[in-house]
Design an enzyme around this catalytic site. Structure first.
Site, short mmCIF file in Angstrom:
data_model
loop_
_atom_site.label_atom_id
_atom_site.label_comp_id
_atom_site.label_asym_id
_atom_site.label_seq_id
_atom_site.Cartn_x
_atom_site.Cartn_y
_atom_site.Cartn_z
N ASP A 361 0.77 -1.19 -0.18
CA ASP A 361 0.02 -0.04 0.05
C ASP A 361 0.69 1.17 -0.05
OD1 ASP A 361 -2.64 1.48 0.35
OD2 ASP A 361 -1.68 1.68 2.27
N GLU A 397 1.52 -0.40 -5.17
CA GLU A 397 0.67 0.53 -5.35
C GLU A 397 1.53 1.64 -5.58
OE1 GLU A 397 -3.35 2.58 -3.71
OE2 GLU A 397 -1.93 2.15 -2.28
#
Length: 726
Positions: A361, A397
C-alpha cells in the site's frame, strides 16, 4: 523501580515468575524456544523498559519486570518458566518532550511491534492518549491515567504447525489471474460456508469457496489487510468499523476478528488449503504508516516505544509528523531498526506463514528519504538482496500523497505495479470519451511505454478496472456519481473522478434496455482486462454482479454494503459463466499472456507482424488514424506464430491467430476482415451475447464484414474448434 507493580498487586505472592535471566537481543519479540521465553524490544531513547505480564485473558496485570539488559538499544530478558499463551505488554520510561520528538509515557501500555498474536480488543478511551484530551496545551500536556484496561495484549505464540508437503504454487507471472478479496466480506453471506465460519480464514478455506475460485480460473488471491488493525475512534463513535483494515497495529499478528478459532494456526491452515488447490496467497500490507495517527493520536505502540526513531518527523518541527500517506504519520524506514522491523515482518509471513508475496500500500512512502522517493533507497536495496524476499511476488501501489509521489512505471526490477493508467484509460474508453484509440492500444498491449524502457516485461503491469478502492464493476456501469452517505461524511469522502457511466439511469433500474446495456458493458470491461497483455486483476464479486449501491469508499462498511451478496439470479449466473469461459480462453492461449512485448515487426520465420492495428476497413492503421479524435473502433490482429517465448524445455511456442474487434461507438460498425494469408475467420466471442458465445455462423473471408454492434467486443480466430471457450 521494582520488579512488581504496587498498583496491580499487593504482594510478591501474585508474581508469576521469580526467575529472570539476561536473555538475548535477538530475535525480537517474545520467542518460545521449548524451555522458556526470550523477550527483546528496541528503544534507542528510553531510559527504562518494563515488561508487564497479564493473566491469560489479558485483563489483569500480574507482574512487572524491569529489563536490566540493554544491547545495542535492544532491551531484553529471558523467563525460563514462561510458556506460550502468556499475555504481555511494555511500559517505557523516557523524556516526554513532543517538541523534541519524544513522547514516552510509562502510564500507557504498549504493544510489542514484533507481537505474533494478540488477545483482546482495543476499547477507545481518553486514557489511551499520552496527553490529556481537552487540555489547552493539547499534546504538550501529560496524561497519568493507566491505559492497560483498554488495550489488547501481545501473547506468546506456539509456532509449531504441520505444514506437511506444502509447496508454493509458483505460478509464472504471465499466467497469473489475480483476485482481490476481503477475508470477512467474501464469505460473510456465502451459503456454502457454515455459519460459524463465515467471515473467517476458515471460511475462506471451505470446499465451496475453493471450488468457486478454481472453476473461475483464479491462480492468485490477494487478501486485503490481514495484519492486526484497529477501528479509528471517529468511526467507533459513529457506530462504524474499519472494514478494509488499512490501520495497522501489529505487523506480525494476523487480525483475530477474521479467526473463528481465535488462533493463528487458522491462518496457516487457510494458506495450506489454498496451496493444495494450486492457488497462491498474496497479502496487501501497510508498512507506510501505523494506526497511531498524527500528533494528536493515541499512544499504542511505536509512539510510546520510541517516537523519534519509528516515525518521520516534519522537517519544520519535530513535534509533528511527515505525512505522505494521508493517515497522520509515515514510518521511518531510513532508521535501521525501522527497516529491520519491516524486513523481519515480510520474512516472517513468507517463512512462517508461507504466503507467496505482497501488494504494498502506498509503496513510494517506503522509499522516501529526505522527503524524496529514492529508487536506490535502503528499502529497495534490502529487498533486492534478501534471499527470501527477492524470490516472492512483489506488487506496488505506485503512488503516495507526497511530492513526486506518482511513480507508475518507475519501480525497480522485480516489482510489478498496479497500473492506474490502464484503469483510467479503459474506463474512459468504454465510457465513450474521445481521442483514446492510442491510449487504449498502449494499455491492452502491455503498456510498453511505461515498462519496456526499464527492461521489464508485460507482467510488470497489473491490469484492472476495479479494486476495493472505488466502484465495483456493477456500480461502474450503474452510477455517474458516488453515493457514500452511509459513511457519515455527507458524501464528501471518496473519489469524484470515477470515469463511470450509468447507461442512462442512476442506480437500480427495471428498464430492460438499460439493464442489457449495463450487462454488455460489464462483459466489455472483463473481456478487455482478461485479454490484455500483462497480469489481470479481478475484484472479488465482480464476476457475480456485486454492488455497493454506489458507495465508492466502503472502507467503514462492515455490513451488507461491503459484504459480497451471493444470492443467485439469472443475470448473475450468466455473468459468472461468461467470466469462467473468458478466463479459460486466456489461460488456454499464450497469445493473450505473452512474456515479451510486441515488436510491431515481422518475426523471423513468420510472414506477418506480431501485432497489427486495423481500421474498420481492415487496413493497417496509419498516423492519421491514431490522431482521429472521433475514432472509437479498432481491430487488433495477434499472430500466434509471432510469439518470441519458449516453453519450459526450450521448445518454440505456437498458437492460433486471433482478431479482436473493439467498438466503443454507440452505432454498429461493419468491420472488414483483413487480407492476411487468405484464411477465413470464425467468431469465437461476442459480448452482445449474454454468455458471450455467438451462435455457430459462417466463416468470414478477407474483405467480408462482421457486424460489430455498438459498445461491444468481438474475438475471431482462424478455427474456433478446441479453443478452450466452451
Amino acid at each position: 523501580m521494582s520488579t512488581s507493580s504496587s498498583s496491580t498487586s499487593s504482594s510478591k505472592r501474585d508474581e508469576l515468575f521469580t526467575v529472570v535471566w539476561p536473555g538475548r537481543p535477538y530475535p525480537r519479540g517474545a520467542t518460545w524456544d521449548g524451555e522458556g521465553v526470550n523477550f527483546a524490544v528496541f528503544s534507542e531513547n528510553a531510559v527504562a523498559v518494563e515488561l508487564c505480564l497479564f493473566d491469560a485473558e489479558g485483563r489483569h496485570e500480574r507482574q512487572r519486570i524491569l529489563l536490566r539488559e540493554r544491547t545495542d538499544d535492544i532491551w531484553h530478558c529471558y523467563l525460563p518458566e514462561a510458556r506460550p499463551g502468556l499475555a504481555y505488554g511494555y511500559r517505557v520510561h523516557g523524556p516526554y518532550r513532543p517538541e523534541e520528538g519524544h513522547r514516552f509515557n510509562p502510564n500507557k501500555l504498549l504493544i510489542d511491534p514484533y507481537a505474533r498474536d494478540l488477545v483482546g480488543e482495543l476499547r477507545w478511551s481518553d486514557a489511551l492518549y499520552g496527553y490529556t484530551i481537552g487540555h489547552k496545551k493539547e499534546d504538550l500536556s501529560f496524561d497519568k491515567r493507566d491505559s492497560a484496561a483498554f488495550m489488547p495484549k501481545a501473547r506468546v505464540l506456539e509456532t509449531a504447525f504441520t505444514w506437511g508437503e506444502d509447496r508454493r504454487p509458483q505460478v509464472p507471472w504471465a499466467d497469473m489471474v489475480i483476485y482481490e478479496l476481503h477475508v470477512r466480506g467474501y464469505t460473510k453471506t456465502h451459503p456454502g460456508v457454515p455459519g460459524p465460519l463465515r467471515g473467517t480464514y476458515a471460511g475462506l478455506a471451505c470446499a465451496p469457496v475453493i471450488d468457486h475460485l478454481q472453476r473461475l480460473g483464479v491462480t492468485t488471491v490477494e487478501l486485503m489487510p490481514t495484519h492486526s488493525f484497529v477501528d479509528e475512534r471517529h468511526l467507533y463513535e459513529k457506530g462504524l468499523r474499519n472494514y478494509w483494515g488499512y490501520n495497522t497495529l501489529a505487523f506480525f499478528a494476523p487480525q483475530m476478528r477474521y479467526s473463528a478459532s481465535r488462533k493463528v494456526k487458522e491462518f496457516k491452515t487457510m494458506v495450506k488449503t489454498l496451496h493444495s488447490a494450486g492457488i497462491e496467497v498474496l497479502l496487501d500490507v501497510v508498512y507506510n504508516h501505523s494506526c497511531e495517527g498524527n500528533h494528536l493520536g493515541p499512544t499504542l505502540s511505536f509512539r510510546g516505544l520510541d517516537n523519534a526513531s519509528y516515525y518521520k518527523p516534519s522537517p519544520e518541527d519535530r513535534r509533528y509528523y511527515a505525512d505522505f500517506t494521508g493517515c497522520g504519520n509515515t514510518l521511518n524506514l531510513v532508521h535501521p531498526r525501522g527497516l529491520q522491523l519491516v524486513m523481519d515482518s515480510l520474512r516472517y509471513w513468507v517463512e512462517d506463514m508461507h504466503v507467496d508475496g505482497f501488494r504494498f500500500d502506498l509503496a513510494p512512502a517506503l522509499a522516501r528519504a529526505r522527503g524524496k522517493v529514492e529508487h536506490l533507497s535502503s528499502f529497495f536495496t534490502a529487498i533486492c538482496q534478501d534471499p527470501v524476499l527477492n524470490q516472492v511476488k512483489l506488487i506496488a501501489e505506485p503512488w503516495d500523497l507526497g511530492q513526486d509521489g506518482y511513480q507508475v512505471g518507475r519501480f525497480p526490477a522485480g516489482w510489478a505495479e498496479w497500473n492506474d493508467r490502464y484503469r483510467d484509460g479503459v474506463r474512459a474508453y468504454w465510457k465513450g470519451d474521445a481521442g483514446l484509440i492510442g491510449e487504449i492500444a498502449s494499455r491492452v498491449s502491455g503498456s510498453s511505454d511505461l515498462y519496456e524502457v526499464a527492461g521489464k516485461r508485460p507482467h510488470a503491469s497489473i491490469n484492472f478496472v476495479t479494486a476495493h478502492d472505488g466502484f465495483t464493476l456493477d456500480d461502474l456501469v450503474s452510477y455517474n456519481g458516488k453515493h457514500n452517505e452511509a459513511n457519515g461524511e455527507d458524501n464528501r469522502d471518496g473519489n469524484d473522478n470515477n470515469l463511470s457511466w450509468n447507461c442512462g439511469v442512476e442506480g437500480p433500474c427495471d428498464d430492460r434496455e438499460v439493464r442489457a446495456l449495463r450487462a454488455r458493458q460489464k462483459r466489455n470491461f472483463l473481456t478487455t482486462v482478461l485479454l490484455s497483455q500483462g497480469v489481470p486483476m479481478l475484484l472479488a464479486g465482480d464476476e457475480y454482479g456485486h454492488s455497493q449501491h454506489g458507495n465508492n469508499n466502503a472502507y467503514c462498511q462492515d455490513n451488507e454494503i461491503g459484504w459480497i451478496d451471493w444470492a443467485p439470479t439469472p443475470e448473475r449466473e450468466a455473468l459468472l459463466t461468461f467470466v469462467r469461459r473468458l478466463v479459460r480462453l486466456r489461460r488456454s492461449h499464450p497469445t493473450f499472456r505473452r512474456r515479451g512485448f510486441f515488436a510491431g515487426q515481422v518475426r523471423q520465420g513468420t510472414p506477418i507482424k506480431d501485432v497489427l492495428w486495423l481500421t474498420p476497413d481492415g487496413q493497417e492503421m496509419r498516423a492519421e488514424h491514431w490522431q482521429d479524435e472521433q475514432a472509437r473502433c479498432f481491430g487488433m490482429y495477434l499472430s500466434g506464430a509471432g510469439i518470441p517465448d519458449v516453453g519450459a524445455r526450450g521448445e518454440p511456442i505456437q498458437d492460433d491467430d486471433f482478431l479482436v474487434l473493439v467498438n466503443a461507438h454507440h452505432d454498429d460498425i461493419g468491420f472488414a476482415m483483413p487480407e492476411i494469408d487468405g484464411e477465413p475467420w470464425s467468431a469465437l466471442l461476442d459480448t452482445t451475447c449474454e454468455d458471450g458465445q455467438p451462435a455457430a455462423g459462417p466463416l468470414y473471408r478477407p474483405g467480408e464484414r462482421y457486424a460489430v454492434r455498438g459498445r461491444s467486443v468481438v474475438v475471431l480466430a482462424r478455427d474456433a474448434v478446441g479453443l478452450g471457450w466452451g
